[in-house]
Design a protein around this motif. Structure first.
Motif, mmCIF file in Angstrom:
data_model
loop_
_atom_site.group_PDB
_atom_site.id
_atom_site.type_symbol
_atom_site.label_atom_id
_atom_site.label_comp_id
_atom_site.label_asym_id
_atom_site.label_seq_id
_atom_site.Cartn_x
_atom_site.Cartn_y
_atom_site.Cartn_z
ATOM 1 N N ILE A 254 1.878 6.788 1.436
ATOM 2 C CA ILE A 254 0.443 6.582 1.655
ATOM 3 C C ILE A 254 0.184 5.142 2.079
ATOM 4 O O ILE A 254 -0.563 4.871 3.032
ATOM 5 C CB ILE A 254 -0.354 6.947 0.390
ATOM 6 C CG1 ILE A 254 -0.280 8.457 0.137
ATOM 7 C CG2 ILE A 254 -1.809 6.504 0.530
ATOM 8 C CD1 ILE A 254 -0.854 8.889 -1.196
ATOM 9 N N ASN A 255 0.825 4.198 1.408
ATOM 10 C CA ASN A 255 0.654 2.786 1.755
ATOM 11 C C ASN A 255 1.222 2.467 3.135
ATOM 12 O O ASN A 255 0.678 1.618 3.854
ATOM 13 C CB ASN A 255 1.316 1.901 0.703
ATOM 14 C CG ASN A 255 0.543 1.872 -0.606
ATOM 15 O OD1 ASN A 255 -0.671 2.021 -0.607
ATOM 16 N ND2 ASN A 255 1.245 1.699 -1.713
ATOM 17 N N ILE A 256 2.302 3.119 3.508
ATOM 18 C CA ILE A 256 2.860 2.913 4.852
ATOM 19 C C ILE A 256 1.835 3.320 5.903
ATOM 20 O O ILE A 256 1.638 2.620 6.914
ATOM 21 C CB ILE A 256 4.175 3.697 5.016
ATOM 22 C CG1 ILE A 256 5.298 3.036 4.207
ATOM 23 C CG2 ILE A 256 4.572 3.784 6.494
ATOM 24 C CD1 ILE A 256 6.577 3.855 4.143
ATOM 25 N N PHE A 257 1.156 4.435 5.683
ATOM 26 C CA PHE A 257 0.151 4.868 6.652
ATOM 27 C C PHE A 257 -1.036 3.922 6.686
ATOM 28 O O PHE A 257 -1.518 3.550 7.755
ATOM 29 C CB PHE A 257 -0.294 6.299 6.343
ATOM 30 C CG PHE A 257 0.552 7.330 7.030
ATOM 31 C CD1 PHE A 257 0.278 7.709 8.335
ATOM 32 C CD2 PHE A 257 1.639 7.878 6.391
ATOM 33 C CE1 PHE A 257 1.070 8.632 8.991
ATOM 34 C CE2 PHE A 257 2.451 8.807 7.027
ATOM 35 C CZ PHE A 257 2.162 9.188 8.328
ATOM 36 N N THR A 258 -1.517 3.530 5.522
ATOM 37 C CA THR A 258 -2.722 2.700 5.501
ATOM 38 C C THR A 258 -2.445 1.268 5.946
ATOM 39 O O THR A 258 -3.322 0.625 6.549
ATOM 40 C CB THR A 258 -3.341 2.683 4.095
ATOM 41 O OG1 THR A 258 -2.385 2.184 3.156
ATOM 42 C CG2 THR A 258 -3.780 4.076 3.679
ATOM 43 N N ASP A 259 -1.239 0.773 5.688
ATOM 44 C CA ASP A 259 -0.951 -0.646 5.907
ATOM 45 C C ASP A 259 -0.074 -0.930 7.124
ATOM 46 O O ASP A 259 -0.028 -2.075 7.585
ATOM 47 C CB ASP A 259 -0.259 -1.237 4.674
ATOM 48 C CG ASP A 259 -1.097 -1.105 3.416
ATOM 49 O OD1 ASP A 259 -2.308 -0.828 3.531
ATOM 50 O OD2 ASP A 259 -0.542 -1.251 2.306
ATOM 51 N N ARG A 260 0.624 0.093 7.644
ATOM 52 C CA ARG A 260 1.555 -0.139 8.758
ATOM 53 C C ARG A 260 1.234 0.702 9.990
ATOM 54 O O ARG A 260 1.148 0.189 11.107
ATOM 55 C CB ARG A 260 3.000 0.164 8.304
ATOM 56 C CG ARG A 260 3.547 -0.776 7.254
ATOM 57 C CD ARG A 260 3.738 -2.174 7.830
ATOM 58 N NE ARG A 260 4.471 -3.050 6.908
ATOM 59 C CZ ARG A 260 4.761 -4.317 7.162
ATOM 60 N NH1 ARG A 260 4.387 -4.858 8.311
ATOM 61 N NH2 ARG A 260 5.414 -5.045 6.284
ATOM 62 N N ILE A 261 1.097 2.005 9.798
ATOM 63 C CA ILE A 261 0.953 2.912 10.943
ATOM 64 C C ILE A 261 -0.471 2.902 11.487
ATOM 65 O O ILE A 261 -0.684 2.969 12.704
ATOM 66 C CB ILE A 261 1.401 4.328 10.543
ATOM 67 C CG1 ILE A 261 2.906 4.313 10.205
ATOM 68 C CG2 ILE A 261 1.112 5.328 11.647
ATOM 69 C CD1 ILE A 261 3.440 5.626 9.692
ATOM 70 N N LEU A 262 -1.446 2.811 10.611
ATOM 71 C CA LEU A 262 -2.832 2.740 11.049
ATOM 72 C C LEU A 262 -3.088 1.437 11.795
ATOM 73 O O LEU A 262 -2.748 0.358 11.318
ATOM 74 C CB LEU A 262 -3.761 2.828 9.839
ATOM 75 C CG LEU A 262 -5.251 2.675 10.137
ATOM 76 C CD1 LEU A 262 -5.774 3.882 10.897
ATOM 77 C CD2 LEU A 262 -6.039 2.473 8.842
ATOM 78 N N ASN A 263 -3.676 1.547 12.978
ATOM 79 C CA ASN A 263 -4.090 0.368 13.715
ATOM 80 C C ASN A 263 -5.474 -0.047 13.213
ATOM 81 O O ASN A 263 -6.455 0.676 13.423
ATOM 82 C CB ASN A 263 -4.149 0.672 15.214
ATOM 83 C CG ASN A 263 -4.394 -0.561 16.054
ATOM 84 O OD1 ASN A 263 -5.244 -1.378 15.736
ATOM 85 N ND2 ASN A 263 -3.664 -0.683 17.153
ATOM 86 N N PRO A 264 -5.597 -1.183 12.532
ATOM 87 C CA PRO A 264 -6.877 -1.546 11.901
ATOM 88 C C PRO A 264 -7.969 -1.861 12.905
ATOM 89 O O PRO A 264 -9.162 -1.842 12.551
ATOM 90 C CB PRO A 264 -6.514 -2.772 11.063
ATOM 91 C CG PRO A 264 -5.313 -3.359 11.744
ATOM 92 C CD PRO A 264 -4.556 -2.193 12.287
ATOM 93 N N ASP A 265 -7.598 -2.142 14.136
ATOM 94 C CA ASP A 265 -8.601 -2.475 15.150
ATOM 95 C C ASP A 265 -9.225 -1.239 15.781
ATOM 96 O O ASP A 265 -10.403 -1.238 16.143
ATOM 97 C CB ASP A 265 -7.966 -3.347 16.241
ATOM 98 C CG ASP A 265 -7.483 -4.683 15.699
ATOM 99 O OD1 ASP A 265 -8.154 -5.232 14.811
ATOM 100 O OD2 ASP A 265 -6.423 -5.157 16.153
ATOM 101 N N THR A 266 -8.404 -0.182 15.931
ATOM 102 C CA THR A 266 -8.881 1.015 16.624
ATOM 103 C C THR A 266 -9.073 2.216 15.706
ATOM 104 O O THR A 266 -9.725 3.181 16.079
ATOM 105 C CB THR A 266 -7.889 1.415 17.730
ATOM 106 O OG1 THR A 266 -6.653 1.839 17.118
ATOM 107 C CG2 THR A 266 -7.611 0.249 18.673
ATOM 108 N N HIS A 267 -8.427 2.193 14.539
ATOM 109 C CA HIS A 267 -8.389 3.308 13.587
ATOM 110 C C HIS A 267 -7.606 4.504 14.118
ATOM 111 O O HIS A 267 -7.624 5.582 13.495
ATOM 112 C CB HIS A 267 -9.801 3.751 13.159
ATOM 113 C CG HIS A 267 -10.601 2.649 12.548
ATOM 114 N ND1 HIS A 267 -10.253 2.027 11.364
ATOM 115 C CD2 HIS A 267 -11.739 2.027 12.966
ATOM 116 C CE1 HIS A 267 -11.122 1.094 11.074
ATOM 117 N NE2 HIS A 267 -12.037 1.060 12.028
ATOM 118 N N HIS A 268 -6.918 4.348 15.242
ATOM 119 C CA HIS A 268 -5.927 5.321 15.661
ATOM 120 C C HIS A 268 -4.607 5.000 14.973
ATOM 121 O O HIS A 268 -4.424 3.913 14.414
ATOM 122 C CB HIS A 268 -5.738 5.282 17.185
ATOM 123 C CG HIS A 268 -6.932 5.741 17.957
ATOM 124 N ND1 HIS A 268 -7.275 7.064 18.071
ATOM 125 C CD2 HIS A 268 -7.865 5.044 18.663
ATOM 126 C CE1 HIS A 268 -8.363 7.167 18.805
ATOM 127 N NE2 HIS A 268 -8.751 5.953 19.175
#
Length: 437
Positions: A254-268
């Motif tokens: 879950i943390n990998i998705f929220t902190d690494r895979i999720l692009n915080p600028d685009t939310h893609h």
């Protein structure tokens, strides 16, 4: 704004329609046309033009997804023919896909059941866990749970990156580095991907849910009563240490998705990464994976049952779903993906994207009372009914092109065309909605 009674009626109709499609279009196709009664298991391919290829290779993804689909259908609907098909898939996997020398599972077999491609693709091993844990949930079968746990430990031992975190894509049969780590020719060759992580968090969620259910039976004698001769999980000992280990892995993902895979600028979701999580392959957006991830990440947090994690995840769930809406068409359908660097847009309307589109938006309605999301789910279902369901031969077409023409070049059933996304969509709606009385 529509009245509550109108929405209730629309949801009841949706439930009835998806159950009819599940039973009388999807699952019956695999029961009637894809069982290999000569060599065991299921045939490996039917072309988009309806030609059954009896000598096609049998892929790990196809077989694991068949196992999941029929196991889940049996768990929900309790029909004996679904249990029979699920058991057929499970037995074939245990007899042919497991590597007795090095562990893990093969990528593919020939039509006779002999190993064809022996590489260890962790995406595929994840789907084996998904299918086996679902079979255990449906039947109480401890052998399936034991093998699922062995495969979980295999991923943790060989795929988990202890330096940078996350999971690498693939290795050779004997767990050595492999040059080509791609899932398919369509993917970029990077050591980590969003897609593999998505389909590791998915089985880990199901495995953790299964372990908790078995533990509840063991500790509290809960009302777990499979029918038709299925084996109860009586006497199955689930060590707390193992449950804790799987829980820790699920938290980490879950943390990998929220902190690494999720692009915080685009939310893609970014799609490909180097080992150190540097983004690779350019600026890509996969709208189907975005909407699929939105509800699978939410499911992981819900099954984990940690209120702090859920509070962190739920705003992200909504942000990712909202970002995926960039791929929506006016008729409710969703395009596949876009390369922002080149400007290329894959605007084919794939069967799996539409299935995940329905579940993702329905999830937002169910948990956040988002009526706009429900409308999107219903519009996409209307698109599916009118354009993707093969009413004549069974199953769904691979896709329609943007001009509305059918894609008959890709498989009707095959290595990647399985009773998974569409059957799961149907089962998710059935389980999330009350039966109309």
């Amino acid at each position: 704004m529509k009245s509550n009674s109108v929405w209730c009626e629309a949801i009841a109709t949706l439930r009835a329609e998806v159950q009819d499609v599940l039973e009388n279009n999807i699952l019956c196709f695999w029961l009637d046309q894809m069982q290999d009664h000569e060599h065991g298991g299921f045939y490996g391919q039917m072309t988009g033009r309806g030609e059954l290829v009896k000598t096609a290779d049998k892929g790990a993804i196809l077989n694991a997804r068949i196992l999941w689909a029929f196991s889940a259908a049996y768990r929900v609907l309790r029909k004996p023919e679904y249990l029979e098909a699920a058991t057929r898939a499970k037995d074939y996997i245990l007899d042919h896909f497991l590597d007795p020398e090095y562990g893990g599972t093969y990528w593919s077999l020939d039509y006779l059941g002999q190993p064809r491609d022996t590489k260890k693709q962790f995406y595929a091993i994840g789907f084996m866990i998904y299918g086996l844990s679902e079979y255990a949930r449906a039947t109480g079968d401890h052998e399936s749970l034991d093998v699922a746990l062995q495969l979980y430990e295999c991923i943790e031992e060989h795929s988990l990156d202890h330096e940078y975190n996350g999971y690498i894509e693939a290795m050779t049969r004997d767990w050595q580095p492999i040059a080509d780590m791609r899932l398919s020719d369509l993917d970029a060759n990077y050591p980590k991907s969003q897609n593999t992580h998505l389909h590791i968090i998915e089985p880990y969620t199901n495995l953790f849910r299964c372990l908790k259910e078995f533990r509840e039976v063991e500790l509290f004698n809960c009302n777990y009563v499979p029918t038709l001769g299925a084996v109860l999980p009586v006497g199955v000992s689930v060590p707390q240490e193992m449950i804790d280990h799987v829980e820790m892995s699920l938290r980490n993902l879950i943390n990998i998705f929220t902190d690494r895979i999720l692009n915080p600028d685009t939310h893609h979701l970014d799609l490909f990464f180097e080992n150190d999580w540097t983004r690779g392959a350019g600026h890509l957006e996969s709208y189907g994976h975005d909407i699929e991830c939105s509800w699978l990440m939410h499911e992981a947090a819900l099954v984990l049952g940690d209120k702090v994690v859920l509070k962190k995840v739920e705003p992200i769930v909504r942000d990712v779903a909202k970002a995926s809406a960039k791929g929506l068409n006016a008729d409710g359908s969703m395009i596949h993906e876009a390369n922002l660097d080149t400007g290329h847009i894959d605007d084919d309307l794939h069967w799996w994207v539409q299935a995940e589109n329905v579940v993702g938006w329905f999830n937002l309605y169910q948990h956040f009372d988002d009526e706009d999301a429900l409308q999107r789910a219903l519009r996409c279902w209307d698109y599916i009914k009118q354009n993707l369901i093969d009413r004549e031969h069974g199953e769904w077409f691979w896709s329609r092109h943007r001009d509305g023409s059918l894609n008959l070049d890709d498989d009707h059933a095959g290595f990647w065309k399985c009773p998974y996304h569409n059957s799961r969509m149907c089962l998710e709606i059935i389980e999330r909605t009350p039966r109309k009385t």
